[in-house]
Design a protein around this motif. Sequence first.
Motif, PDB file in Angstrom:
ATOM      1  N   PRO A   1       0.406  -1.439  -0.159  1.00 40.35           N
ATOM      2  CA  PRO A   1       0.008   0.295  -0.085  1.00 40.35           C
ATOM      3  C   PRO A   1       0.637   1.443   0.126  1.00 40.35           C
ATOM      4  O   PRO A   1       2.278   1.193   0.726  1.00 40.35           O
ATOM      5  CB  PRO A   1      -1.094  -0.269   1.187  1.00 40.35           C
ATOM      6  N   ASP A   2       0.317   2.469  -0.055  1.00 39.17           N
ATOM      7  CA  ASP A   2       1.202   3.215   0.046  1.00 39.17           C
ATOM      8  C   ASP A   2       0.969   4.002   1.234  1.00 39.17           C
ATOM      9  O   ASP A   2      -0.050   4.321   2.151  1.00 39.17           O
ATOM     10  CB  ASP A   2       0.140   4.241  -1.042  1.00 39.17           C
ATOM     11  N   PRO A   3       1.945   4.104   1.822  1.00 38.30           N
ATOM     12  CA  PRO A   3       1.945   4.752   2.978  1.00 38.30           C
ATOM     13  C   PRO A   3       1.533   5.472   3.788  1.00 38.30           C
ATOM     14  O   PRO A   3       0.956   6.641   4.870  1.00 38.30           O
ATOM     15  CB  PRO A   3       2.788   4.886   3.405  1.00 38.30           C
ATOM     16  N   SER A   4       0.627   6.715   2.989  1.00 43.72           N
ATOM     17  CA  SER A   4       0.204   7.995   2.708  1.00 43.72           C
ATOM     18  C   SER A   4      -0.861   7.880   2.068  1.00 43.72           C
ATOM     19  O   SER A   4      -1.142   9.045   2.114  1.00 43.72           O
ATOM     20  CB  SER A   4       1.752   9.447   2.064  1.00 43.72           C
ATOM     21  N   TRP A   5      -1.665   6.704   1.595  1.00 39.29           N
ATOM     22  CA  TRP A   5      -2.520   7.348   1.658  1.00 39.29           C
ATOM     23  C   TRP A   5      -3.932   7.379   2.088  1.00 39.29           C
ATOM     24  O   TRP A   5      -5.255   8.180   1.745  1.00 39.29           O
ATOM     25  CB  TRP A   5      -3.224   5.555   0.794  1.00 39.29           C
ATOM     26  N   VAL A   6      -3.780   7.263   3.679  1.00 38.30           N
ATOM     27  CA  VAL A   6      -5.062   9.019   3.965  1.00 38.30           C
ATOM     28  C   VAL A   6      -5.300   9.561   4.010  1.00 38.30           C
ATOM     29  O   VAL A   6      -4.448  10.844   3.488  1.00 38.30           O
ATOM     30  CB  VAL A   6      -4.559   8.508   5.989  1.00 38.30           C
ATOM     31  N   GLY A   7      -6.173  10.420   3.562  1.00 43.18           N
ATOM     32  CA  GLY A   7      -7.011  11.292   3.305  1.00 43.18           C
ATOM     33  C   GLY A   7      -6.499  11.034   1.363  1.00 43.18           C
ATOM     34  O   GLY A   7      -7.936  12.105   1.216  1.00 43.18           O
ATOM     35  N   THR A   8      -6.522  10.390   0.924  1.00 49.35           N
ATOM     36  CA  THR A   8      -6.656   9.681  -1.116  1.00 49.35           C
ATOM     37  C   THR A   8      -8.022   9.734  -0.500  1.00 49.35           C
ATOM     38  O   THR A   8      -8.925   9.118   0.456  1.00 49.35           O
ATOM     39  CB  THR A   8      -6.004   8.843  -1.168  1.00 49.35           C
ATOM     40  N   PRO A   9      -8.911   9.384  -2.043  1.00 47.34           N
ATOM     41  CA  PRO A   9     -10.447   9.339  -2.124  1.00 47.34           C
ATOM     42  C   PRO A   9     -10.720   7.581  -1.838  1.00 47.34           C
ATOM     43  O   PRO A   9     -11.694   6.796  -1.563  1.00 47.34           O
ATOM     44  CB  PRO A   9      -9.884   8.877  -3.786  1.00 47.34           C
ATOM     45  N   ALA A  10      -9.646   6.873  -1.618  1.00 46.39           N
ATOM     46  CA  ALA A  10      -9.487   5.283  -0.752  1.00 46.39           C
ATOM     47  C   ALA A  10     -10.268   4.924   0.485  1.00 46.39           C
ATOM     48  O   ALA A  10      -9.381   5.935   1.176  1.00 46.39           O
ATOM     49  CB  ALA A  10      -7.856   4.410  -0.708  1.00 46.39           C
ATOM     50  N   LEU A  11     -11.684   4.348   0.157  1.00 40.31           N
ATOM     51  CA  LEU A  11     -12.589   4.799   1.780  1.00 40.31           C
ATOM     52  C   LEU A  11     -11.721   2.631   2.668  1.00 40.31           C
ATOM     53  O   LEU A  11     -11.428   2.365   1.593  1.00 40.31           O
ATOM     54  CB  LEU A  11     -13.550   4.639   1.569  1.00 40.31           C
TER      55      LEU A  11
END
Length: 518
Positions: A130-140
Motif C-alpha cells: 500500500p501507499d504509506p501516505s494513502w490516508v486522506g486519498t479517495p480510498a475509503l
Amino acid sequence: MPKHVVVVLLDSLNRHLLGAYGGSEFSTPNLDRFAGQSVVFDRHHTGSLPCMPARHDLLVGALDFPWRPWGSVELWEDAITYSLRLAGVTTMLVSDHPHLFECGGENYHVDFDGWEYVRGHENDPWKTRPDPSWVGTPALPVDEPRRGHFKYQDSRTWFKSEEDFPGPRTMQAAVQWVRSNAGHHDRSLLVIDEFDPHEPFDTPEPWASMYRAQADDPQVDDPWMIWPPYVIDGLKNGLLTEAEGRSLRSAYGAKLSMIDHWFGKLLNSIDDSPDANETVVIICTDHGHYLGEFDVWGKPGFPIHDTLGHIPMMIRWPGIAPRRETSLTTTVDIHATLCEVYGIEVEHRTHGHSLVPLIKQEVPRVRDHCLSGYWGREVQLVTEEYTYTRGSVGDGFPLSMWSNRWSTMPVHSMPHLRLPRPDQRAYLDAMPGSSIPVIRQPFMQGDFLPFWAYGGLKNENLMFDRNADPGELNNLAAVHGEVQSDIEVNLERHLTEALQAINAPDDVLQRLGLRTLH
C-alpha cells in the motif's frame, strides 16, 4: 458500410438495472441517452461463460465452452484483428481488464495495431504494497475479500483522485485516442474492454454514498463491503445479512453510475469527432452479476438464469432510426457483424450471424436459438418462447478439455491452484473445420478438474416460459422419472440438433444424457 466501429464492453453489466431496460434502482443517464439513439436488443444472450470465454466469442467468433473452460487464442484460430490488419483496418484496444494481460488471456491483444493497458483493477499485480501516505486519498476503508487477499487492496491506496481509478482512466485513455486519431484513418476499430462495474465495487465520494441508506447500513463504523462473496443461499445460510446485501448492491450501483458518467465523456468525444457520421457504436457485456437474485451473490456455481445470461446490447448505426429489436442474438453475432462491416473473412470455423441485415430490417431474424454454458457444466438453449437448461447426468462425466496452450486464469491468492496438466490419457484430435492436431485430455470421476466444472446443474433440468414466467419461478421441466411434456421433448431435440450443428464433442452430448440424432 460505416468505416469505423467502437465496441464498448462493460463487464458484469446487469441488464435489469439499466434505465433503458426498465431499471429504476440506479442512475444510468448516459447509457439511457445512448439507448435513445440506438437499436436496443431485447433478446440478447450470453454464449460462453464467464469472462475470457465470452471475449473469445466476441474476438474469435467461435463458441468456446463446449471445448475448454478458459484460455487464450489457440493455434487453429485467430482474433478478428489479424484479418483486419491484413485488410488495412487500424485497430486499437484500451482496457483495464487484468485477464487480458495474464496467463489464460495473454494473446488476445497481440494483433491490435495499438493497445493500452490501464493498471490496477481487481487482481492486477500492479503494486506490491500500500501507499504509506494513502490516508486522506479517495480510498475509503473497505473490507478484505472473503476469497483471499486481492492485489487491488494495495493498488487502490495509490489513487489520488477519482480520475486515478481504473474505470475513469480507461475512459480517459479512450477519449484521448478518439480525439487524436479521428480523421486520420480510412477505417478503424476501437475496442474498449472496461472491467467496471465488475467487483471490487469501489468508488470514491460522492459515488460511494449515492445509494447507501445509512440507517440500514451495518458498516457505519466498519470498513465498507466492496467484495461480493461468491455464494448460493447467502442470506438463508447466514453468510451475509440483509443489511450487508443491501450495502453490496448499493456499492454495485455506485460503480455502475460512476462508469456511466465516464462513458458519457467517451460518447461526447465520439459525437464531436469528424468521423461521427461514419461510426458504429456497440455497447455490450460478457454476462450479468447476481446481487441477491435467488439469494445468489457473485458468480458461484449456480445454474444460468436470466440475471446472468440475459444481457444488454445496444448498437447505434449511422442512418438507422432508434428502435427496440426483439429477435434473438448472442455474443458471437457481434464478431460476424464486424466481419461484414469490414468485408473480411476468417479461416477458422465460427458460429455467429451478422446483425447487419437485422439492423437494416432486411430480415425478421438471424437465428432461432442461442446456446450458452460453462465448460463441464449445464448447457442452456434459449428460444423465443422458452429457456431450457440441461444439466449433466450422473456425476457429470465423460468430460474432456481441448487445448494446445493449456493456460487459464491464475488465482493470485492461491498460487498452488493450477490447471491440471495433460497426462498419459491425452491424445491428439482436431477441432471442427481444422486439421491442426490438438491435445484432448479426458477427465473421469475422482480427477482434480479445472475449477470451472464444479457446481452447476446435475441430474436436473430447468425449463421456463419466457413470456409467461419472466421471473423464472415455475420450472416446467419433468422431474426425474416423470414423463416429459411434448414441449420439453421438442426442446431436448432442438438442443441436440444445435450442439450437433456446431460439432460439439461427443462427450458433451453423453454428459447431458442426449442421444445423437442422425
